[in-house]
Motif scaffolding. Structure first.
Motif, short mmCIF file in Angstrom:
data_model
loop_
_atom_site.label_atom_id
_atom_site.label_comp_id
_atom_site.label_asym_id
_atom_site.label_seq_id
_atom_site.Cartn_x
_atom_site.Cartn_y
_atom_site.Cartn_z
N PHE A 1 -4.65 20.41 13.48
CA PHE A 1 -4.47 19.33 14.11
C PHE A 1 -2.82 18.94 14.37
CE2 PHE A 1 -3.73 14.45 13.25
CZ PHE A 1 -4.41 14.04 14.39
N ASP A 2 -2.29 18.57 15.43
CA ASP A 2 -1.07 18.36 15.75
C ASP A 2 -0.43 17.04 14.96
OD1 ASP A 2 1.56 18.44 16.54
OD2 ASP A 2 0.95 17.91 18.76
N VAL A 3 -0.19 17.29 13.74
CA VAL A 3 0.02 16.27 12.84
C VAL A 3 1.58 15.58 13.47
CG1 VAL A 3 1.31 15.61 10.58
CG2 VAL A 3 -0.83 16.92 10.77
N GLY B 1 -10.49 20.55 -0.14
CA GLY B 1 -11.15 21.38 0.71
C GLY B 1 -11.50 20.91 2.03
N PRO B 2 -12.45 21.52 2.78
CA PRO B 2 -12.79 21.08 4.06
C PRO B 2 -13.07 19.59 4.31
CG PRO B 2 -14.12 22.94 3.44
CD PRO B 2 -13.55 22.51 2.39
N ALA B 3 -12.22 19.08 5.51
CA ALA B 3 -12.82 17.65 5.91
C ALA B 3 -12.90 17.62 7.36
CB ALA B 3 -11.59 16.92 5.40
N THR B 4 -13.72 16.60 7.76
CA THR B 4 -13.56 16.37 9.18
C THR B 4 -12.61 15.31 9.55
OG1 THR B 4 -16.11 16.85 8.79
CG2 THR B 4 -15.22 15.45 11.06
N LEU B 5 -11.96 15.76 10.42
CA LEU B 5 -10.84 14.76 10.98
C LEU B 5 -11.26 14.29 12.49
CD1 LEU B 5 -6.98 15.22 11.03
CD2 LEU B 5 -8.36 14.77 13.06
N VAL B 6 -11.15 12.94 12.59
CA VAL B 6 -11.39 12.26 13.82
C VAL B 6 -10.19 11.33 14.43
CG1 VAL B 6 -12.82 10.32 15.07
CG2 VAL B 6 -13.91 12.03 13.41
N ALA B 7 -9.69 11.63 15.36
CA ALA B 7 -8.51 11.16 15.97
C ALA B 7 -8.71 10.21 17.01
CB ALA B 7 -7.27 12.23 16.61
N MET C 1 0.77 -1.12 -0.21
CA MET C 1 0.11 0.03 -0.04
C MET C 1 0.87 1.12 -0.03
SD MET C 1 -3.06 0.59 2.37
CE MET C 1 -4.12 -0.79 1.89
N ALA C 2 0.52 2.49 -0.76
CA ALA C 2 1.38 3.49 -0.95
C ALA C 2 1.14 4.28 0.31
CB ALA C 2 0.71 4.27 -1.98
N ALA C 3 2.39 5.03 0.57
CA ALA C 3 2.41 5.78 1.91
C ALA C 3 1.72 7.29 1.40
CB ALA C 3 4.00 6.23 2.29
N VAL C 4 1.19 8.05 2.43
CA VAL C 4 0.71 9.38 2.35
C VAL C 4 1.22 10.14 3.30
CG1 VAL C 4 -1.34 10.58 2.32
CG2 VAL C 4 -1.54 8.33 1.46
N THR C 5 1.70 11.47 2.91
CA THR C 5 2.44 12.06 3.75
C THR C 5 1.52 13.14 4.26
OG1 THR C 5 4.41 11.76 2.72
CG2 THR C 5 4.32 13.40 4.41
N VAL C 6 1.38 13.49 5.43
CA VAL C 6 0.41 14.40 6.29
C VAL C 6 1.25 15.70 6.73
CG1 VAL C 6 -1.57 14.74 7.75
CG2 VAL C 6 -1.42 12.52 6.60
N PHE C 7 0.80 16.74 6.63
CA PHE C 7 1.55 17.98 7.06
C PHE C 7 0.53 18.93 7.80
CE2 PHE C 7 3.28 22.27 6.00
CZ PHE C 7 4.56 22.04 6.51
N ALA C 8 1.08 19.80 8.72
CA ALA C 8 0.39 20.68 9.42
C ALA C 8 0.64 22.06 8.67
CB ALA C 8 0.34 20.69 10.82
N VAL C 9 -0.29 22.83 7.97
CA VAL C 9 0.24 24.35 7.63
C VAL C 9 0.85 25.31 8.85
CG1 VAL C 9 -1.88 25.23 7.84
CG2 VAL C 9 -0.54 26.03 5.83
N GLU C 10 0.34 24.80 9.79
CA GLU C 10 0.89 25.67 11.05
C GLU C 10 2.49 25.81 10.94
OE1 GLU C 10 -3.21 24.76 12.26
OE2 GLU C 10 -1.71 23.71 11.28
N ALA C 11 3.03 24.65 10.59
CA ALA C 11 4.49 24.58 10.60
C ALA C 11 5.09 25.91 9.69
CB ALA C 11 4.84 23.35 10.16
N LEU C 12 4.64 26.16 8.64
CA LEU C 12 4.98 27.16 7.78
C LEU C 12 4.56 28.37 8.25
CD1 LEU C 12 3.75 25.65 4.06
CD2 LEU C 12 6.19 26.02 5.01
N GLU C 13 3.40 28.64 8.88
CA GLU C 13 3.28 29.88 9.57
C GLU C 13 4.07 30.08 10.75
OE1 GLU C 13 -1.81 29.52 8.70
OE2 GLU C 13 -1.13 29.03 10.55
#
Length: 110
Positions: free
Chosen positions: A39-41, A104-110, A1-13
């Protein structure tokens, strides 16, 4: 299965002022598959599972390892970006479910 990389835009800010940038860099330059806000990725531990739902049902992801930034960040963002993004480059994840995510917008559940 392929890897997906998730990033928090706050790091750039967060690095914008320290690098003396006039504006927050476009998140596309970090070349991550999914960019999130609020979200604290980088706080995800190995094997943590979270889901994203952009309207077509939830897709679960399992966190694996940090996605360390590369020296290319100094070229596409600014000198010093590579060092500034260490520890904040996102997380490589594996999809647990098949599904569809839309821009676009998404709902995240941790």
């Amino acid at each position: 299965m392929a890897a997906v990389t998730v990033f928090a835009v706050e790091a750039l800010e967060d690095i914008t002022d320290s690098l003396g940038l006039a504006a927050v860099p476009d998140p596309l330059v970090v070349r991550r598959n999914i960019v999130l806000r609020g979200f604290d990725v980088n706080g995800l531990a190995r094997h943590d599972v979270f889901s994203l739902d952009s309207g077509d049902g939830p897709v679960r992801f399992e966190a694996h390892r940090p996605a360390n930034p590369c020296a290319w960040m100094n070229a596409v963002i600014a000198p010093g970006a590579f060092k500034a993004l260490r520890g904040r480059g996102g997380v490589r994840c594996v999809p647990v479910d098949d599904g569809l995510l839309r821009l676009g917008p998404a709902t995240l559940v941790a």
